[in-house]
Design an enzyme around this catalytic site. Structure first.
Site, PDB file in Angstrom:
ATOM      1  N   LYS A 267       9.667   6.910   5.537  1.00 26.35           N
ATOM      2  CA  LYS A 267      11.052   7.369   5.218  1.00 26.35           C
ATOM      3  C   LYS A 267      10.938   7.428   3.669  1.00 26.35           C
ATOM      4  O   LYS A 267      11.516   8.410   3.230  1.00 26.35           O
ATOM      5  CB  LYS A 267      11.928   6.439   5.795  1.00 26.35           C
ATOM      6  CG  LYS A 267      13.325   6.826   5.411  1.00 26.35           C
ATOM      7  CD  LYS A 267      14.522   5.695   6.217  1.00 26.35           C
ATOM      8  CE  LYS A 267      15.729   6.012   5.569  1.00 26.35           C
ATOM      9  NZ  LYS A 267      16.838   5.270   6.320  1.00 26.35           N
TER      10      LYS A 267
ATOM     11  N   GLU B 108       1.873  -0.363   1.884  1.00 23.87           N
ATOM     12  CA  GLU B 108       0.789  -0.501   2.702  1.00 23.87           C
ATOM     13  C   GLU B 108       0.574   0.870   3.405  1.00 23.87           C
ATOM     14  O   GLU B 108      -0.513   1.500   3.134  1.00 23.87           O
ATOM     15  CB  GLU B 108       1.250  -1.332   4.196  1.00 23.87           C
ATOM     16  CG  GLU B 108       1.666  -2.749   3.867  1.00 23.87           C
ATOM     17  CD  GLU B 108       2.830  -3.058   3.573  1.00 23.87           C
ATOM     18  OE1 GLU B 108       3.651  -2.416   2.870  1.00 23.87           O
ATOM     19  OE2 GLU B 108       3.208  -4.157   3.735  1.00 23.87           O
TER      20      GLU B 108
ATOM     21  N   GLY C 266      15.022   3.557   9.579  1.00 18.56           N
ATOM     22  CA  GLY C 266      13.337   3.224   9.851  1.00 18.56           C
ATOM     23  C   GLY C 266      13.251   2.915  11.283  1.00 18.56           C
ATOM     24  O   GLY C 266      12.788   3.532  12.080  1.00 18.56           O
ATOM     25  N   ARG C 267      13.813   1.810  11.592  1.00 22.64           N
ATOM     26  CA  ARG C 267      13.522   1.300  13.037  1.00 22.64           C
ATOM     27  C   ARG C 267      14.299   2.015  14.198  1.00 22.64           C
ATOM     28  O   ARG C 267      13.913   1.763  15.421  1.00 22.64           O
ATOM     29  CB  ARG C 267      13.932  -0.363  13.026  1.00 22.64           C
ATOM     30  CG  ARG C 267      15.402  -0.396  12.761  1.00 22.64           C
ATOM     31  CD  ARG C 267      15.715  -2.163  12.354  1.00 22.64           C
ATOM     32  NE  ARG C 267      16.836  -2.249  11.872  1.00 22.64           N
ATOM     33  CZ  ARG C 267      17.249  -2.349  10.485  1.00 22.64           C
ATOM     34  NH1 ARG C 267      16.144  -1.966   9.656  1.00 22.64           N
ATOM     35  NH2 ARG C 267      18.435  -2.777  10.284  1.00 22.64           N
TER      36      ARG C 267
ATOM     37  N   GLU D   6      15.189  -7.066  12.986  1.00 24.14           N
ATOM     38  CA  GLU D   6      15.543  -6.824  11.557  1.00 24.14           C
ATOM     39  C   GLU D   6      16.930  -6.222  11.483  1.00 24.14           C
ATOM     40  O   GLU D   6      17.580  -6.310  10.584  1.00 24.14           O
ATOM     41  CB  GLU D   6      14.667  -5.447  11.378  1.00 24.14           C
ATOM     42  CG  GLU D   6      14.504  -5.123   9.753  1.00 24.14           C
ATOM     43  CD  GLU D   6      13.334  -4.026   9.436  1.00 24.14           C
ATOM     44  OE1 GLU D   6      12.202  -4.664   8.916  1.00 24.14           O
ATOM     45  OE2 GLU D   6      13.452  -2.895   9.339  1.00 24.14           O
TER      46      GLU D   6
ATOM     47  N   HIS E  75       0.637 -15.505  33.298  1.00 29.94           N
ATOM     48  CA  HIS E  75      -0.725 -16.473  33.088  1.00 29.94           C
ATOM     49  C   HIS E  75      -0.838 -17.067  31.689  1.00 29.94           C
ATOM     50  O   HIS E  75      -1.844 -17.368  31.107  1.00 29.94           O
ATOM     51  CB  HIS E  75      -2.019 -15.664  33.504  1.00 29.94           C
ATOM     52  CG  HIS E  75      -1.967 -15.249  35.018  1.00 29.94           C
ATOM     53  ND1 HIS E  75      -2.420 -16.221  35.857  1.00 29.94           N
ATOM     54  CD2 HIS E  75      -1.539 -14.353  35.631  1.00 29.94           C
ATOM     55  CE1 HIS E  75      -2.144 -15.597  37.106  1.00 29.94           C
ATOM     56  NE2 HIS E  75      -1.646 -14.432  36.782  1.00 29.94           N
TER      57      HIS E  75
ATOM     58  N   LYS F 175       8.007  -8.544  -0.761  1.00 32.55           N
ATOM     59  CA  LYS F 175       7.472  -7.182  -1.396  1.00 32.55           C
ATOM     60  C   LYS F 175       7.222  -7.414  -2.926  1.00 32.55           C
ATOM     61  O   LYS F 175       6.605  -7.247  -3.514  1.00 32.55           O
ATOM     62  CB  LYS F 175       8.427  -5.991  -1.254  1.00 32.55           C
ATOM     63  CG  LYS F 175       8.294  -5.535   0.209  1.00 32.55           C
ATOM     64  CD  LYS F 175       8.946  -4.027   0.285  1.00 32.55           C
ATOM     65  CE  LYS F 175       9.528  -3.708   1.681  1.00 32.55           C
ATOM     66  NZ  LYS F 175      10.453  -2.532   1.682  1.00 32.55           N
TER      67      LYS F 175
HETATM   68  O1  LIG Z   1       9.297   4.343   6.588  1.00 28.46           O
HETATM   69  P1  LIG Z   1       8.935   3.569   5.468  1.00 28.46           P
HETATM   70  O2  LIG Z   1      10.004   3.701   4.246  1.00 28.46           O
HETATM   71  O3  LIG Z   1       7.522   3.185   4.734  1.00 28.46           O
HETATM   72  O4  LIG Z   1       9.404   1.896   5.878  1.00 28.46           O
HETATM   73  C1  LIG Z   1       8.730   1.392   6.848  1.00 28.46           C
HETATM   74  C2  LIG Z   1       9.447   0.037   7.262  1.00 28.46           C
HETATM   75  O5  LIG Z   1       9.721  -1.036   6.061  1.00 28.46           O
HETATM   76  C3  LIG Z   1      10.966  -1.505   6.205  1.00 28.46           C
HETATM   77  O6  LIG Z   1      11.664  -1.084   5.277  1.00 28.46           O
HETATM   78  C4  LIG Z   1      10.892  -3.064   5.963  1.00 28.46           C
HETATM   79  O7  LIG Z   1       9.864  -3.395   6.911  1.00 28.46           O
HETATM   80  C5  LIG Z   1      11.418  -1.195   7.665  1.00 28.46           C
HETATM   81  O8  LIG Z   1      12.707  -1.040   7.760  1.00 28.46           O
HETATM   82  C6  LIG Z   1      10.849   0.340   7.741  1.00 28.46           C
HETATM   83  O9  LIG Z   1      10.772   0.711   9.084  1.00 28.46           O
END
Ligand SMILES: O=P(O)(O)OC[C@H]1O[C@](O)(CO)[C@@H](O)[C@@H]1O
Length: 646
Positions: A281, A287, A341-342, A428, A459, A584
């Site tokens: 987003k 990462e 995002g979620r 979240e 199990h 972060k």
């Molecule tokens: O889509 P992006 O901006 O890479 O963010 C990834 C994820 O990082 C967060 O901001 C934090 O974990 C989430 O809300 C989001 O889904």
């Protein structure tokens, strides 16, 4: 442990002894175990009789507020909340064993809507509980908040954003406004672009830089840019129509910044036949961006720099950064800040990789399923509204019966990634400590979600949920399996065997097994305490007619909305996520130290700015055998990472 309020708090307009009190000034609420006598707030002297009298008057006044909590009162100060707290005592006197024998109650707690069977009979609720929960919903202005969400109001107030994931699955002819603009045409512009692009890739019109069809897709993203698409992909992989649509194609995900995940995601792939979708987003997530650079290097080291144009596309709200990364904005698929995002799996975040794998037409059914539940959620009265009922009964379990965790237990291997996805969406969203006005809450919100598909979970951790802690369970069963197997001579088919467990577990939790029953089974006395099941453990069950793109869309939307219901009632902001920021920031501080140490520039030393424990641990890591100095002038990969496609 049950808790109760020590002293009711008051709305902004409240006066005590003639002095106006803001909720931030009045000592809010402290929790004491139920059964303990209410006490004065910690560090305050015992209240005088006059003060107690004032508090009693305030409590009466709050009871008189039967409308909404718009005035800023905490939900726990509403009369319905108090009534529910009192009602706990009544429920504590019941046992599910008895409640399940009341057929009239059971009939009223089974809901069949939108093709879905929802059974709430094994929740520790009576008709009165539900009425009180509906009253709480009224007093919390639940309907108004749902409408505000659907109307595009900026209900995500800390980010000043609307919350409109429902628009990402709207029908073409629906109208949904944000700040006076109908956003549905924008949504469909992107969906049309996804259809055109995915069709071209799938039918070989869009080829890789060496002229080969792109039959593998690697979707790079994390959190909401990963878990939802993974859930849906996992759900459809063995669905017969989806299988036909995805023949000879593969979809993989790369989420973790761990290079092991890179190696696994790329293992065996031929870059000439691989399309990479970078999903972020913000297009700033550390990462994802490192993984994107890593995979770009993997591609260009084999296919040359021009390969990016043919082999990398992006999904983002930040098209400027997409361009800076080197991806042609023509090959970028946008979405909007009003999609969290979620909550983004129905936007290009999920729709692009999933359409590449299964075709746009099938994925449209997924959108239709989610849209079906959106309409249901918006229009159905509380008593027939699946997300509302699930949200309210969960809230009852968390806030009144004191069960802080919930198990999500799909009896369907295809739904094995539902729990990990809902973990993010729920935790979240609702893991917050203050209400929407920033007032610290005197109760805990959110739930600890976990789960595994049945029967694997049986199990693993079911021992705990049968005889240890009480964990409300959500069983999800499927009437018609994606795959059917029956072996001649077996008592039941394989899917029926699975479903026997689905039906049995819910009753085992509810009924338990008494010492008397054990005795009549000739269990020796010394074993009886070990073999007693107390029962009375709440659960709910959902049955879907099948596990298809449509029903997976329905299931997704049910969970999304039930989470919103809980957040609306707790009066928190379920749509921000400030809690992920601090880690972060600290990681970035460590990164600077790491670079300095590894490149031996030594400008910054591990001890700079860190406490003793962290400094020592970082030093231990830096001194370890793994230490390598970063080579200059070229990228390094483990040999195996590059072996695909030879
Ligand atoms: O889509 P992006 O901006 O890479 O963010 C990834 C994820 O990082 C967060 O901001 C934090 O974990 C989430 O809300 C989001 O889904």
């Amino acid at each position: 442990m049950q808790t109760q309020l020590r002293a009711p708090c008051v709305s902004h307009k409240t006066r005590i002894n003639g002095v106006p009190c803001s909720p931030k000034v009045v000592p809010r609420v402290a929790r004491v175990p139920s059964g303990s006598a209410p006490e004065a707030p910690v560090a305050s002297p015992e209240p005088t009789a006059a003060q107690r009298n004032v508090v009693a008057q305030v409590a009466k006044m709050i009871h008189a507020q039967t409308t909404t909590n718009k005035k800023g009162a905490l939900v726990s100060e509403l009369p319905a909340w108090q009534a529910l707290k009192e009602h706990v005592n009544e429920i504590e006197k019941t046992h599910l064993r008895d409640l399940l024998h009341d057929e009239a109650r059971c009939m009223s707690l089974i809901k069949e809507c939108e093709g879905i069977y929802g059974d709430f009979t094994r929740q520790r609720v009576t008709q009165k509980t539900l009425e009180l929960l509906f009253e709480l919903a009224e007093q919390s202005n639940l309907r108004g908040k749902i409408n505000a969400m659907f109307n595009g109001e900026h209900i995500n107030s800390t980010e000043d954003r609307a919350v409109l994931h429902i628009a990402t699955r709207a029908h073409r002819n629906q109208k949904i406004f944000v700040d006076g603009k109908d956003v549905v045409p924008d949504v469909w512009e992107v969906l049309d672009k996804i259809k055109a692009f995915s069709d071209k890739v799938r039918n070989g019109e869009w080829l890789g830089v060496t002229g080969k069809p792109l039959k593998n897709v690697v979707a790079i993203g994390i959190g909401g840019s990963f878990l939802g698409p993974l859930f849906v992909h996992t759900a459809l992989r063995t669905e017969p129509v989806a299988m036909r649509c995805s023949r000879d194609r593969s979809l993989r995900f790369l989420a973790n910044v761990d290079p092991i995940d890179v190696a696994r995601a790329l293992d065996g792939l031929d870059p000439e036949e691989t399309l990479v979708v970078v999903v972020s987003k913000t297009f700033t997530t550390a990462e994802t961006m490192l993984n994107a650079r890593t995979v770009r290097s993997w591609l260009t080291s084999r296919l040359g720099p021009d390969s990016v144009a043919k082999h990398m596309v992006a999904v983002s709200t930040n098209l400027k950064l997409v361009k800076e990364f080197g991806i042609d904005p023509e090959n970028a698929f946008g979405f909007w800040d009003w999609v969290g995002g979620r909550y983004s799996v129905c936007s290009a975040v999920g729709m692009l990789p999933l359409s590449l794998q299964y075709g746009f037409d099938l994925m449209q059914e997924f959108l239709a399923g989610a849209n079906n539940i959106d309409e249901h959620f918006k229009n159905q009265p509380y008593q027939d509204n699946l997300p509302v009922l699930m949200g309210l009964t969960s809230l009852w379990n968390v806030s009144f019966l004191g069960h802080g965790a919930k198990a999500i237990l799909p009896y369907c291997q295809a739904l094995s990634k539902l729990a990990p996805h809902i973990q993010q969406v729920d935790m979240e969203s609702n893991g917050k400590g203050v209400d929407i006005n920033g007032v610290r809450l005197p109760f805990e919100t959110g739930e600890i979600d976990f789960g595994e598909p049945g029967t694997n979970g049986q199990h693993s951790f079911y021992q705990l949920i049968h005889q240890g802690r009480v964990v409300p369970c959500e069983f999800i069963g499927i009437v018609r399996s994606q795959q059917s197997v029956y072996l001649k001579g077996e008592v039941v088919s394989n899917h029926d065997e699975l479903m026997c467990n689905f039906f049995a577990q819910a009753d085992a939790l509810a009924y338990g097994k008494t010492p008397e029953q054990l005795r009549s089974d000739n269990v020796p006395d010394y074993l009886i305490p070990h073999r007693v099941f107390t029962g009375n453990r709440p659960s709910m069950s959902i049955m879907l007619p099948s596990c298809t793109a449509y029903t997976v869309g329905q299931l997704l939307a049910i969970y999304e909305h039930r989470i919103a219901v809980q957040g609306f009632i707790w009066n928190i902001n379920s749509f921000d996520q400030w809690g992920v920021e601090l880690g972060k920031v600290l990681a970035s501080k460590v990164r600077t130290v790491m670079n300095s140490a590894r490149t031996r520039d030594r400008k910054i030393l591990p001890q700079d700015g860190f406490n003793y424990s962290t400094t020592r641990m970082i030093n231990k890591y830096l001194e370890g055998k793994t230490q390598v100095l970063y080579p200059e002038g070229h990228d390094t990969f483990p040999i195996d990472m590059l072996r695909g496609g030879h």
